[in-house]
Scaffold this active site. Structure first.
Site, mmCIF file in Angstrom:
data_model
loop_
_atom_site.group_PDB
_atom_site.id
_atom_site.type_symbol
_atom_site.label_atom_id
_atom_site.label_comp_id
_atom_site.label_asym_id
_atom_site.label_seq_id
_atom_site.Cartn_x
_atom_site.Cartn_y
_atom_site.Cartn_z
ATOM 1 N N TYR A 26 -26.614 41.243 62.060
ATOM 2 C CA TYR A 26 -25.672 42.178 61.438
ATOM 3 C C TYR A 26 -25.787 43.611 61.941
ATOM 4 C CZ TYR A 26 -25.295 38.264 58.224
ATOM 5 O OH TYR A 26 -25.113 37.019 57.691
ATOM 6 N N HIS A 83 -16.925 31.214 52.002
ATOM 7 C CA HIS A 83 -17.085 29.770 52.050
ATOM 8 C C HIS A 83 -17.047 29.115 50.673
ATOM 9 C CE1 HIS A 83 -18.552 31.433 55.765
ATOM 10 N NE2 HIS A 83 -19.560 31.981 55.111
ATOM 11 N N HIS A 103 -15.558 39.729 59.657
ATOM 12 C CA HIS A 103 -16.967 39.331 59.578
ATOM 13 C C HIS A 103 -17.723 40.018 60.707
ATOM 14 C CE1 HIS A 103 -16.163 36.278 56.594
ATOM 15 N NE2 HIS A 103 -15.085 35.969 57.303
ATOM 16 N N SER A 105 -20.649 39.091 62.023
ATOM 17 C CA SER A 105 -21.172 38.095 62.963
ATOM 18 C C SER A 105 -20.082 37.074 63.288
ATOM 19 C CB SER A 105 -22.389 37.381 62.357
ATOM 20 O OG SER A 105 -22.000 36.585 61.244
#
Length: 150
Positions: A26, A83, A103, A105
Protein backbone atom coordinates in the site's frame (compact mmCIF):
# COMPACT_ATOMS: atom_id res chain seq x y z
CA UNK A 1 -16.60 31.18 -13.76
CA UNK A 2 -18.41 27.85 -13.93
CA UNK A 3 -19.84 26.40 -10.74
CA UNK A 4 -17.54 24.08 -8.87
CA UNK A 5 -18.16 20.39 -9.17
CA UNK A 6 -18.54 18.66 -5.81
CA UNK A 7 -16.77 15.35 -5.33
CA UNK A 8 -16.62 13.07 -2.33
CA UNK A 9 -13.83 10.56 -1.71
CA UNK A 10 -14.88 7.68 0.54
CA UNK A 11 -12.28 5.39 2.08
CA UNK A 12 -13.23 2.15 3.78
CA UNK A 13 -11.83 0.03 6.58
CA UNK A 14 -8.17 -0.02 7.56
CA UNK A 15 -7.20 2.78 5.18
CA UNK A 16 -6.62 4.93 8.26
CA UNK A 17 -3.61 2.64 8.78
CA UNK A 18 -1.91 3.55 5.51
CA UNK A 19 1.78 4.21 6.00
CA UNK A 20 1.93 1.57 8.74
CA UNK A 21 0.01 -1.39 7.32
CA UNK A 22 1.81 -3.50 4.71
CA UNK A 23 3.77 -0.68 3.06
CA UNK A 24 5.04 -3.14 0.42
CA UNK A 25 1.43 -3.41 -0.87
CA UNK A 26 0.00 0.00 0.00
CA UNK A 27 2.98 2.35 0.13
CA UNK A 28 4.46 4.42 2.95
CA UNK A 29 2.26 7.52 2.65
CA UNK A 30 -0.58 8.11 5.07
CA UNK A 31 -4.19 8.59 4.04
CA UNK A 32 -3.98 12.16 5.32
CA UNK A 33 -1.02 12.86 3.01
CA UNK A 34 -2.77 11.30 0.03
CA UNK A 35 -6.00 13.20 0.64
CA UNK A 36 -4.11 16.47 1.16
CA UNK A 37 -2.39 16.08 -2.22
CA UNK A 38 -5.68 15.13 -3.87
CA UNK A 39 -7.40 18.18 -2.38
CA UNK A 40 -4.70 20.42 -3.87
CA UNK A 41 -5.16 18.74 -7.25
CA UNK A 42 -8.94 19.22 -6.98
CA UNK A 43 -8.51 22.90 -6.14
CA UNK A 44 -6.46 23.38 -9.30
CA UNK A 45 -9.36 21.86 -11.28
CA UNK A 46 -11.95 24.12 -9.59
CA UNK A 47 -13.42 21.11 -7.76
CA UNK A 48 -14.73 21.13 -4.21
CA UNK A 49 -13.43 17.88 -2.76
CA UNK A 50 -14.35 16.39 0.59
CA UNK A 51 -13.22 13.07 1.96
CA UNK A 52 -14.44 10.62 4.56
CA UNK A 53 -12.93 7.47 6.04
CA UNK A 54 -14.50 4.96 8.36
CA UNK A 55 -13.97 1.41 9.49
CA UNK A 56 -17.74 1.15 10.02
CA UNK A 57 -20.00 -0.04 7.23
CA UNK A 58 -22.90 1.82 8.85
CA UNK A 59 -21.01 5.13 8.91
CA UNK A 60 -20.02 4.72 5.25
CA UNK A 61 -23.62 4.00 4.25
CA UNK A 62 -24.91 7.00 6.19
CA UNK A 63 -22.31 9.27 4.58
CA UNK A 64 -23.35 8.05 1.13
CA UNK A 65 -27.01 8.68 1.97
CA UNK A 66 -26.06 12.23 3.03
CA UNK A 67 -24.67 12.91 -0.45
CA UNK A 68 -28.03 12.64 -2.19
CA UNK A 69 -28.50 15.73 -4.38
CA UNK A 70 -25.43 17.34 -2.77
CA UNK A 71 -22.51 15.69 -4.58
CA UNK A 72 -21.78 15.37 -8.30
CA UNK A 73 -19.42 12.39 -8.19
CA UNK A 74 -18.05 9.85 -5.72
CA UNK A 75 -14.63 8.21 -5.69
CA UNK A 76 -14.70 5.20 -3.40
CA UNK A 77 -12.06 2.84 -2.12
CA UNK A 78 -14.29 0.35 -0.32
CA UNK A 79 -11.23 -1.61 0.85
CA UNK A 80 -12.25 -4.97 2.35
CA UNK A 81 -15.94 -4.11 1.90
CA UNK A 82 -15.30 -4.49 -1.85
CA UNK A 83 -15.68 -8.23 -1.47
CA UNK A 84 -18.46 -8.38 1.12
CA UNK A 85 -20.82 -5.41 1.19
CA UNK A 86 -24.05 -5.62 -0.73
CA UNK A 87 -25.36 -2.92 1.66
CA UNK A 88 -22.68 -0.43 0.58
CA UNK A 89 -23.38 -1.23 -3.07
CA UNK A 90 -27.10 -0.66 -2.50
CA UNK A 91 -26.38 2.67 -0.77
CA UNK A 92 -24.43 3.86 -3.82
CA UNK A 93 -27.22 2.77 -6.15
CA UNK A 94 -29.84 4.48 -3.97
CA UNK A 95 -28.31 7.95 -4.36
CA UNK A 96 -27.82 7.56 -8.13
CA UNK A 97 -24.48 9.40 -8.16
CA UNK A 98 -21.82 8.20 -10.60
CA UNK A 99 -18.71 6.76 -8.96
CA UNK A 100 -15.28 5.35 -9.59
CA UNK A 101 -13.97 2.39 -7.60
CA UNK A 102 -10.30 2.81 -6.62
CA UNK A 103 -7.85 0.37 -5.05
CA UNK A 104 -4.24 1.13 -4.17
CA UNK A 105 -3.06 -2.40 -4.91
CA UNK A 106 -3.85 -4.60 -7.89
CA UNK A 107 -6.59 -6.70 -6.32
CA UNK A 108 -6.43 -9.14 -9.25
CA UNK A 109 -2.81 -10.01 -8.44
CA UNK A 110 -3.67 -10.88 -4.85
CA UNK A 111 -5.61 -13.63 -3.07
CA UNK A 112 -8.52 -15.15 -5.00
CA UNK A 113 -11.11 -13.85 -2.50
CA UNK A 114 -10.07 -10.29 -3.42
CA UNK A 115 -10.86 -10.77 -7.11
CA UNK A 116 -14.63 -10.27 -6.75
CA UNK A 117 -16.09 -6.78 -6.32
CA UNK A 118 -19.68 -5.92 -5.47
CA UNK A 119 -19.08 -2.48 -7.03
CA UNK A 120 -17.26 -2.86 -10.34
CA UNK A 121 -20.30 -3.73 -12.44
CA UNK A 122 -22.14 -0.55 -11.36
CA UNK A 123 -19.13 1.80 -11.23
CA UNK A 124 -18.27 4.17 -14.06
CA UNK A 125 -14.80 2.63 -13.93
CA UNK A 126 -12.34 0.74 -11.75
CA UNK A 127 -8.77 1.84 -11.10
CA UNK A 128 -6.44 -0.52 -9.26
CA UNK A 129 -2.75 -1.07 -8.79
CA UNK A 130 -1.61 2.53 -9.29
CA UNK A 131 -1.14 3.35 -5.62
CA UNK A 132 -2.14 6.89 -4.64
CA UNK A 133 -2.08 7.91 -8.32
CA UNK A 134 -5.30 5.94 -8.72
CA UNK A 135 -7.16 8.65 -6.80
CA UNK A 136 -5.72 11.31 -9.11
CA UNK A 137 -6.71 9.33 -12.19
CA UNK A 138 -10.24 8.97 -10.82
CA UNK A 139 -10.41 12.69 -10.03
CA UNK A 140 -9.36 13.68 -13.55
CA UNK A 141 -11.73 11.16 -15.15
CA UNK A 142 -14.65 12.30 -12.97
CA UNK A 143 -14.06 15.95 -13.86
CA UNK A 144 -13.80 15.03 -17.54
CA UNK A 145 -17.09 13.12 -17.41
CA UNK A 146 -18.84 15.95 -15.55
CA UNK A 147 -17.58 18.57 -18.00
CA UNK A 148 -18.68 16.50 -20.98
CA UNK A 149 -22.14 15.86 -19.53
CA UNK A 150 -22.90 19.59 -19.07
Amino acid sequence: MAAKFKLLVINGPNLNMLGKREPDKYGSRTLSEIMSELTCAADSLNVELTHFQSNSEQALIERIHDTWQAIDYIIINPAAFTHTSVALRDALLSVDIPFFEVHLSNVHAREAFRHHSYFSDVAQGVICGLGAMGYHAALEAAVNQLQNSN
